[in-house]
Design a protein around this motif. Structure first.
Motif, mmCIF file in Angstrom:
data_model
loop_
_atom_site.group_PDB
_atom_site.id
_atom_site.type_symbol
_atom_site.label_atom_id
_atom_site.label_comp_id
_atom_site.label_asym_id
_atom_site.label_seq_id
_atom_site.Cartn_x
_atom_site.Cartn_y
_atom_site.Cartn_z
ATOM 1 N N THR A 246 -35.378 -51.108 11.364
ATOM 2 C CA THR A 246 -35.046 -49.955 11.067
ATOM 3 C C THR A 246 -35.889 -49.029 11.976
ATOM 4 N N PHE A 247 -37.542 -48.391 12.362
ATOM 5 C CA PHE A 247 -38.046 -48.158 12.743
ATOM 6 C C PHE A 247 -37.816 -47.294 14.320
ATOM 7 N N VAL A 248 -37.504 -48.789 15.204
ATOM 8 C CA VAL A 248 -37.060 -48.201 16.205
ATOM 9 C C VAL A 248 -35.522 -47.991 16.059
ATOM 10 N N ASN A 249 -34.726 -48.280 15.832
ATOM 11 C CA ASN A 249 -33.722 -47.403 15.306
ATOM 12 C C ASN A 249 -33.490 -46.408 15.247
ATOM 13 N N LEU A 250 -34.858 -45.484 14.324
ATOM 14 C CA LEU A 250 -34.971 -44.278 14.015
ATOM 15 C C LEU A 250 -35.227 -43.584 15.396
ATOM 16 N N VAL A 251 -36.441 -44.210 16.228
ATOM 17 C CA VAL A 251 -37.045 -43.378 17.036
ATOM 18 C C VAL A 251 -35.615 -43.466 18.220
ATOM 19 N N THR A 252 -34.782 -44.438 18.171
ATOM 20 C CA THR A 252 -33.791 -44.677 19.329
ATOM 21 C C THR A 252 -32.145 -43.740 19.319
ATOM 22 N N LEU B 141 -29.594 -44.645 14.134
ATOM 23 C CA LEU B 141 -29.469 -44.411 12.705
ATOM 24 C C LEU B 141 -30.188 -42.818 12.254
ATOM 25 N N PRO B 142 -30.116 -42.193 11.638
ATOM 26 C CA PRO B 142 -31.007 -40.557 12.116
ATOM 27 C C PRO B 142 -31.561 -41.159 10.442
ATOM 28 N N TYR B 143 -33.243 -40.285 10.777
ATOM 29 C CA TYR B 143 -33.734 -40.620 9.515
ATOM 30 C C TYR B 143 -33.578 -39.653 8.139
ATOM 31 N N ASP B 144 -33.782 -39.832 7.567
ATOM 32 C CA ASP B 144 -34.191 -38.897 6.381
ATOM 33 C C ASP B 144 -35.109 -37.782 5.945
ATOM 34 N N ASP B 145 -35.534 -37.998 6.745
ATOM 35 C CA ASP B 145 -36.547 -36.888 6.869
ATOM 36 C C ASP B 145 -38.614 -37.419 7.445
ATOM 37 N N GLY B 146 -38.951 -36.162 8.020
ATOM 38 C CA GLY B 146 -39.612 -36.501 9.345
ATOM 39 C C GLY B 146 -39.034 -35.985 10.539
ATOM 40 N N ILE B 147 -40.181 -35.972 11.187
ATOM 41 C CA ILE B 147 -40.170 -35.762 13.280
ATOM 42 C C ILE B 147 -41.163 -36.622 13.808
ATOM 43 N N ILE C 249 -41.662 -40.272 9.103
ATOM 44 C CA ILE C 249 -40.379 -40.216 8.941
ATOM 45 C C ILE C 249 -39.869 -40.733 7.927
ATOM 46 N N THR C 250 -38.558 -40.956 7.182
ATOM 47 C CA THR C 250 -38.641 -41.929 6.110
ATOM 48 C C THR C 250 -37.123 -42.439 6.019
ATOM 49 N N LYS C 251 -37.204 -43.447 5.739
ATOM 50 C CA LYS C 251 -35.268 -43.557 5.936
ATOM 51 C C LYS C 251 -34.494 -44.334 4.629
ATOM 52 N N GLN C 252 -34.050 -44.046 3.613
ATOM 53 C CA GLN C 252 -33.343 -44.752 2.778
ATOM 54 C C GLN C 252 -31.677 -45.423 2.656
ATOM 55 N N PHE C 253 -31.837 -46.401 1.963
ATOM 56 C CA PHE C 253 -30.683 -47.386 1.931
ATOM 57 C C PHE C 253 -29.997 -47.883 0.378
ATOM 58 N N GLY C 254 -29.662 -46.412 -0.207
ATOM 59 C CA GLY C 254 -28.950 -46.555 -1.518
ATOM 60 C C GLY C 254 -30.371 -46.748 -2.311
ATOM 61 N N GLY C 255 -31.029 -47.043 -3.079
ATOM 62 C CA GLY C 255 -32.051 -46.780 -3.464
ATOM 63 C C GLY C 255 -33.205 -47.978 -3.100
ATOM 64 N N VAL C 256 -33.141 -48.367 -1.989
ATOM 65 C CA VAL C 256 -34.240 -48.942 -1.062
ATOM 66 C C VAL C 256 -34.706 -48.086 0.099
ATOM 67 N N GLU D 49 -45.529 -52.577 6.512
ATOM 68 C CA GLU D 49 -45.226 -54.029 5.348
ATOM 69 C C GLU D 49 -44.844 -52.782 4.341
ATOM 70 N N SER D 50 -43.457 -53.758 3.765
ATOM 71 C CA SER D 50 -42.504 -53.217 3.004
ATOM 72 C C SER D 50 -42.082 -51.718 2.876
ATOM 73 N N GLY D 51 -41.930 -51.160 4.241
ATOM 74 C CA GLY D 51 -41.466 -50.090 4.840
ATOM 75 C C GLY D 51 -42.651 -48.937 5.123
ATOM 76 N N LYS D 52 -43.860 -49.725 5.360
ATOM 77 C CA LYS D 52 -44.977 -48.552 5.322
ATOM 78 C C LYS D 52 -45.648 -49.100 6.168
ATOM 79 N N PHE D 53 -45.905 -47.664 7.424
ATOM 80 C CA PHE D 53 -47.401 -48.466 7.928
ATOM 81 C C PHE D 53 -48.956 -48.474 7.157
ATOM 82 N N LEU D 54 -48.875 -49.776 8.002
ATOM 83 C CA LEU D 54 -50.601 -50.742 7.571
ATOM 84 C C LEU D 54 -51.793 -50.404 7.808
#
Length: 257
Positions: free
Chosen positions: A58-64, A67-73, A23-30, A231-236
């Motif tokens: 953001t992760f919680v907002n996507l799975v609930t 917010l819509p996610y841009d890509d992923g399942i 799952i991926t979510k982008q706000f503007g260029g971030v 960390e920084s939008g990635k799974f660590l």
């Protein structure tokens, strides 16, 4: 053993409540979340931690579905979703609370509970005849969360801690499998904090999936059966709490070393 991807699961995550695949979510260029694949165990209490800006909320907002996610399942038990809508999450077995408590301030504590237990939408629930089982359930939950004595109070008059307790009670009323709580302990006095801890333990004891975000590592260590680090939008990393928190890469993520 630590799990670093969805194919390497510990015993705790053998049966998952939620799995995300890329799952991926982008706000503007971030990229707030960047190709995140992880699993949340079906049983026990899972904490999601990470430095500020790591993508936890953001992760919680996507799975609930907030917010819509841009890509992923997102997979919830045996069902896979390319799109999740917030109003459908109880049907998928998920409910949540928010860091900023969301209640009907011009309604009583009792009526805030009844909205959830009856029609689950505001206007129809006002006119729906309250059933005996709804009244009984409302009483049970308000007593469980310690809000029975406040049942006739307006929600807008409650203290911050009382509002948190009522929101958790409203989530409990849905009787779903997965409960996700965003910073449930933030800003609470010690007595309220202990009550919220007990409510999470009660949910775990009833076989529910409990997920919470927190910056309080003492509480994370005390309550969590499993931990996920972003960390920084990635799974660590993910796995057993002490093992994960003692890993050098997690320490570096928090200390910036």
């Amino acid at each position: 053993m630590i799990s670093q991807n969805v194919d390497q699961k510990t015993d705790l995550s053998e049966y998952y409540g939620i799995e995300t695949i890329g799952i991926t979510k982008q706000f503007g260029g971030v990229k707030a979340l960047d190709d995140v694949s992880l699993t949340i165990p079906l049983f026990g209490i899972t904490s999601i931690v990470g430095p500020n800006g790591s993508g936890k909320s953001t992760f919680v907002n996507l799975v609930t579905g907030v917010l819509p996610y841009d890509d992923g399942i997102v997979k919830i038990e045996t069902n896979s979703f390319k799109v999740i809508h917030a109003h459908e999450t109880p049907e998928h077995g998920i409910t949540r609370t928010f860091q900023e408590v969301r209640l009907f301030d011009q309604m009583t504590v009792w009526d805030n509970m009844m909205v959830v237990l009856t029609n689950r939408s505001l206007l129809p629930s006002i006119f729906e005849r309250s059933k005996a089982e709804h009244r009984k359930k409302t009483e049970e939950i308000l007593k469980q969360v310690g809000m029975w004595e406040k049942r006739e109070s307006m929600a807008g008059e409650l203290s911050y801690g009382q509002r948190k307790l009522l929101e958790i009670g409203r989530a409990m009323a849905l009787e779903v499998q997965v409960y996700i709580l965003d910073e449930p302990f933030a800003g609470l006095f010690p007595q309220m904090l202990e009550r919220v801890k007990d409510l999470l333990r009660d949910l775990r004891a009833s076989g529910r999936t409990v997920v919470f975000i927190s910056h309080n590592m003492d509480i994370v260590r005390e309550l969590s059966d499993y931990i996920i680090v972003l960390e920084s939008g990635k799974f660590l990393l993910a796995g057993e709490v002490e093992e994960v928190l003692n890993r050098p890469e997690v320490i570096r993520a928090y200390l910036g070393a």
